[in-house]
Design a protein around this motif. Structure first.
Motif, PDB file in Angstrom:
ATOM      1  N   ASP A   2      13.229  81.512  -3.377  1.00  0.00           N
ATOM      2  CA  ASP A   2      12.598  81.173  -4.477  1.00  0.00           C
ATOM      3  C   ASP A   2      11.203  80.561  -3.987  1.00  0.00           C
ATOM      4  O   ASP A   2      11.160  79.454  -3.592  1.00  0.00           O
ATOM      5  CB  ASP A   2      13.261  80.317  -5.565  1.00  0.00           C
ATOM      6  CG  ASP A   2      12.660  80.326  -6.802  1.00  0.00           C
ATOM      7  OD1 ASP A   2      11.893  81.202  -7.077  1.00  0.00           O
ATOM      8  OD2 ASP A   2      12.677  79.361  -7.600  1.00  0.00           O
ATOM      9  N   VAL A   3      10.053  81.195  -4.334  1.00  0.00           N
ATOM     10  CA  VAL A   3       8.859  80.763  -4.155  1.00  0.00           C
ATOM     11  C   VAL A   3       8.008  80.406  -5.479  1.00  0.00           C
ATOM     12  O   VAL A   3       7.956  81.488  -6.360  1.00  0.00           O
ATOM     13  CB  VAL A   3       8.045  81.732  -3.335  1.00  0.00           C
ATOM     14  CG1 VAL A   3       6.517  81.280  -3.200  1.00  0.00           C
ATOM     15  CG2 VAL A   3       8.552  82.297  -2.023  1.00  0.00           C
ATOM     16  N   LYS A   4       7.486  79.157  -5.579  1.00  0.00           N
ATOM     17  CA  LYS A   4       7.038  78.655  -6.708  1.00  0.00           C
ATOM     18  C   LYS A   4       6.185  77.640  -6.732  1.00  0.00           C
ATOM     19  O   LYS A   4       6.280  76.967  -5.519  1.00  0.00           O
ATOM     20  CB  LYS A   4       8.128  78.693  -7.870  1.00  0.00           C
ATOM     21  CG  LYS A   4       8.985  77.418  -7.698  1.00  0.00           C
ATOM     22  CD  LYS A   4       9.967  77.054  -8.685  1.00  0.00           C
ATOM     23  CE  LYS A   4      10.888  76.054  -8.431  1.00  0.00           C
ATOM     24  NZ  LYS A   4      12.172  76.109  -9.534  1.00  0.00           N
ATOM     25  N   PRO A   5       5.015  77.126  -7.329  1.00  0.00           N
ATOM     26  CA  PRO A   5       4.280  76.284  -7.296  1.00  0.00           C
ATOM     27  C   PRO A   5       5.064  74.774  -7.082  1.00  0.00           C
ATOM     28  O   PRO A   5       6.275  74.600  -7.875  1.00  0.00           O
ATOM     29  CB  PRO A   5       3.585  76.227  -8.559  1.00  0.00           C
ATOM     30  CG  PRO A   5       3.253  77.583  -9.036  1.00  0.00           C
ATOM     31  CD  PRO A   5       4.632  78.058  -8.620  1.00  0.00           C
ATOM     32  N   ASP A   6       4.587  73.966  -6.436  1.00  0.00           N
ATOM     33  CA  ASP A   6       5.483  72.658  -6.127  1.00  0.00           C
ATOM     34  C   ASP A   6       4.312  71.664  -5.967  1.00  0.00           C
ATOM     35  O   ASP A   6       3.221  71.976  -5.935  1.00  0.00           O
ATOM     36  CB  ASP A   6       6.389  72.667  -4.875  1.00  0.00           C
ATOM     37  CG  ASP A   6       7.776  71.943  -4.737  1.00  0.00           C
ATOM     38  OD1 ASP A   6       7.476  71.110  -5.718  1.00  0.00           O
ATOM     39  OD2 ASP A   6       8.289  72.365  -4.112  1.00  0.00           O
ATOM     40  N   ASP A   7       4.982  70.427  -5.745  1.00  0.00           N
ATOM     41  CA  ASP A   7       4.334  69.147  -5.487  1.00  0.00           C
ATOM     42  C   ASP A   7       4.051  68.802  -3.930  1.00  0.00           C
ATOM     43  O   ASP A   7       5.371  68.643  -3.539  1.00  0.00           O
ATOM     44  CB  ASP A   7       4.764  68.154  -6.426  1.00  0.00           C
ATOM     45  CG  ASP A   7       3.848  66.892  -6.133  1.00  0.00           C
ATOM     46  OD1 ASP A   7       3.057  66.870  -5.270  1.00  0.00           O
ATOM     47  OD2 ASP A   7       4.257  65.783  -6.889  1.00  0.00           O
TER      48      ASP A   7
END
Length: 152
Positions: A2-7
């Motif tokens: 799963d690729v998604k925006p992150d901190d």
């Protein structure tokens, strides 16, 4: 995966980014290191993403907006345990799709010229990047390879 925006300030991400910076320091002269630190990756205008398998970090990358039509790939890194599983290709595809969604017409990147970066060179060429001259604030540097892709 799963690729998604992150901190970028998450503990596992900071450890991966520190490893990335350490490798850059070991392979490139100080004036030729253009990797962003955690604080820079958290700034507005940068979309930072991670690839994960559940809670396990596999890799990361970022898209930096240089202008209304030009973006830059930054901080591509795969964990040692996840290498060879297509993590970098998946993250790069996500970043290029995001650039298209934003209406960017071009995405560029800077990478090293040393043998250490051969896998990165292959990845970018396979995705359609071509060599180009320095862009943005970059200057000619024998330790930097500049690449770009026109988005359709």
């Amino acid at each position: 995966m799963d690729v998604k925006p992150d901190d970028p300030r998450r503990d596992d991400v900071m450890a991966l980014l520190l490893e990335h910076l350490d490798d850059m320091r070991a392979t490139s002269p100080p004036d030729s290191i253009h990797a962003l630190d955690v604080d820079a990756l958290a700034e507005p205008g940068i979309t930072f993403v991670t690839a994960r398998d559940g809670d396990v970090l596999l890799g990361c990358g970022a898209l930096k907006e240089l202008s209304a039509d030009h973006g830059e790939v930054k901080s591509m890194r795969t964990t040692a345990a996840a290498r060879g599983r297509g993590v970098a290709a998946t993250v790069l595809s996500w970043l290029l799709a995001e650039a298209r969604t934003r209406g960017l017409s071009r995405v560029s990147l800077e990478t090293g010229t040393q043998d250490y970066f051969a896998a990165a060179h292959r990845l970018y060429l396979q995705h359609g990047f071509v060599d180009c001259g320095p862009f943005g604030d970059y200057t000619l540097d024998p330790h930097s390879r500049y690449m770009t892709i026109a988005l359709d």
